[in-house]
Design an enzyme around this catalytic site. Structure first.
Site, PDB file in Angstrom:
ATOM      1  N   HIS A 161       0.849  -1.200   0.000  1.00  9.52           N
ATOM      2  CA  HIS A 161       0.000   0.000   0.000  1.00  9.52           C
ATOM      3  C   HIS A 161       0.878   1.241   0.000  1.00  9.52           C
ATOM      4  CE1 HIS A 161      -3.397  -2.676   1.664  1.00  9.52           C
ATOM      5  NE2 HIS A 161      -3.508  -2.513   0.358  1.00  9.52           N
ATOM      6  N   GLU A 164       1.768   3.605   3.040  1.00  9.64           N
ATOM      7  CA  GLU A 164       2.208   3.009   4.299  1.00  9.64           C
ATOM      8  C   GLU A 164       3.736   3.061   4.390  1.00  9.64           C
ATOM      9  OE1 GLU A 164      -0.073  -0.665   4.482  1.00  9.64           O
ATOM     10  OE2 GLU A 164      -1.934   0.463   4.183  1.00  9.64           O
ATOM     11  N   HIS A 296       2.488  -3.660   6.858  1.00  8.28           N
ATOM     12  CA  HIS A 296       1.516  -2.596   6.563  1.00  8.28           C
ATOM     13  C   HIS A 296       1.512  -1.604   7.723  1.00  8.28           C
ATOM     14  CE1 HIS A 296      -0.836  -4.461   3.169  1.00  8.28           C
ATOM     15  NE2 HIS A 296      -0.101  -5.487   3.586  1.00  8.28           N
ATOM     16  N   GLU A 369       0.536  -4.888  11.059  1.00  9.55           N
ATOM     17  CA  GLU A 369       0.026  -3.522  10.918  1.00  9.55           C
ATOM     18  C   GLU A 369       0.799  -2.698  11.944  1.00  9.55           C
ATOM     19  OE1 GLU A 369      -2.091  -2.206   8.785  1.00  9.55           O
ATOM     20  OE2 GLU A 369      -3.454  -3.780   8.104  1.00  9.55           O
TER      21      GLU A 369
END
Ligand code: LU0
Ligand code: CA
Ligand code: CA
Ligand code: ZN
Length: 420
Positions: A161, A164, A296, A369
């Site tokens: 992404h 990120e 991420h 994350e």
């Protein structure tokens, strides 16, 4: 920190088919740039999945609200489901790109330097090209780095992404940690000697560059591949993998969506070429990569497959396999303070790298994350002053994965059954 006052843009327009029909004719395909929205009255994974199934990207989860990135049309669709949707204006301090974050060309320089200074244990290769033609690079770290030895291989992927960016810093941190402490830290020396470590530091360089190139951050998520017959650009790489692609309402078939899954599995060149790279690690019929992390941001979570189903045990995931993921994920989370959970506890996703690495390649794998835990720590754009702390925070957790890479099933005491 106080919330900026949400502006309820949808206010006087009651939700309903008539209003939606008037506002968003199905044929409309004009640029409708994604914006941030707060959705309230959302507390369960099922509710989050319902919201995600409109094509919004869920960025932040709290007890009874989520923040999403979505087009105005998608925001109206969420409103139509009966949730309260308000436009959300990020604090202005988050707007300017922070040049403490590593650009593509700075990354190339950093990799060149690590490889030049550590020729015996670090090498780089080009495994493909992005849609716009940027070289996609992999760094290998191991003793006798020029030789494909029979050592457990570990994969780290970063920045599927675009926005990120902290995940690219994590790649830089890892390559510098593993080379810089080689020869002085015995644990790291042993792991580098006993593993072959692959770092793919920026798998979506076109998107990352685009996100950083303006006078303000662009909140860009997807790649930069045009879509035939649409003015909307980009595929969500983390919905484009070839395992149960598009199966379960965890991605969108609409080009305007933040979670557009692409026209076919691996239709994004960046995904096809990482997948080819992973498949190239099958030697003598055996996948050499035993374990992997896909980095991420944000929310401070450690997630494991599957994401396409709420079930723990299902076709392609037996009890031992699930327990191995859960135990290793939990063990790593004790080191970095993240929350460990199955991916679908967040919301259902399909076509993710997480599901493909396990479902197709049988690689025990996790999504991290990273920082922050919520929007209020800076969301996708925390100040670069946190980079050192938040990358080093994962040192022990990553070393734990590298340690168990000889046989991840060792963590549930089943090495004889699975690695004998
Ligand atoms: O791809 C995503 O939606 C991820 C979460 C999944 C790996 C379950 N969240 S993110 O897009 O905010 N990084
Ligand atoms: Ca080696
Ligand atoms: Ca090997
Ligand atoms: Zn992401």
């Amino acid at each position: 920190m106080r919330s900026p006052t949400p502006r309820r843009i949808l206010a006087p327009l009651a939700a309903g088919a008539l209003v939606l029909g008037l506002l968003s004719p199905a044929s409309a395909d004009t640029a409708d740039d994604p914006a941030l929205y707060e959705v309230s009255g959302v507390s369960t994974a099922q509710e989050r999945t319902e919201i995600a199934s409109t094509g919004a990207a869920i960025d932040d989860v709290s007890a009874d609200t989520v923040l999403v990135t979505a087009t105005a049309e998608t925001a109206r669709a969420i409103d139509g489901l009966g949730y309260e949707v308000t436009e959300f204006n990020p604090p202005t301090t988050q707007f300017a790109p922070d040049d403490g974050y590593t650009t593509y060309s700075e990354l190339r320089d950093a990799v060149d330097q690590v490889v030049a200074q550590n020729p015996g244990i670090a090498a780089q290769s080009v495994y493909g090209y992005s849609y716009q033609g940027r070289e996609l690079i992999a760094i290998k770290i191991s003793d006798n780095v020029g030789t494909d030895e029979d050592e457990p291989e570990v994969l780290f992927t970063h920045s599927q992404h675009a926005r990120e960016h902290l995940t690219v810093e994590m790649a830089v941190y890892l390559m510098e940690l593993l080379t810089g402490e080689y020869g002085s830290d015995t644990r790291i020396t042993d792991l580098v000697d006993g593993r072959e470590i692959w770092i793919l530091p920026m798998v979506n360089p076109d998107g990352a560059e685009y996100d950083m190139a303006g006078s303000s951050w662009r909140y860009w998520r997807k790649n930069r591949q045009p879509n035939a017959g649409s003015s909307y650009v980009g595929t969500d790489l983390n919905r484009n993998w070839d395992y149960n692609w598009g199966c379960c309402g965890g991605s969108s078939g609409s080009t305007s969506s933040e979670t557009y899954r692409g026209s076919a599995p691996e239709s994004a060149p960046e995904v096809a070429q990482v997948a080819d790279f992973v498949r190239s690690r099958v030697v003598g019929g055996e996948q050499q990569i035993t374990s992997a992390i896909d980095f991420h941001t944000y929310s401070e979570l450690i997630l494991w497959p599957f994401g396409y189903t709420y079930s723990e045990v299902t076709n392609g995931m037996n009890r031992d396999e699930y327990d191995t993921h859960a135990a290793l994920g939990t063990y790593m989370a004790r080191a970095n303070g993240y929350t460990p959970q199955q991916s679908s506890d967040l919301y259902v996703t399909d076509g993710t790298i997480n599901d493909w690495l396990w479902g197709d390649q049988r690689i025990v794998n996790f999504t991290y994350e990273m920082y922050p835990s919520s929007f209020w720590g800076g969301g996708f754009y925390p100040p670069s002053s946190v980079i050192d702390r938040e990358t080093a925070r994962n040192r022990e957790a990553v070393l734990r994965l590298l340690d168990y890479a000889d046989c991840p099933y060792r963590i549930i005491g089943e090495e004889d059954a699975y690695c004998g």
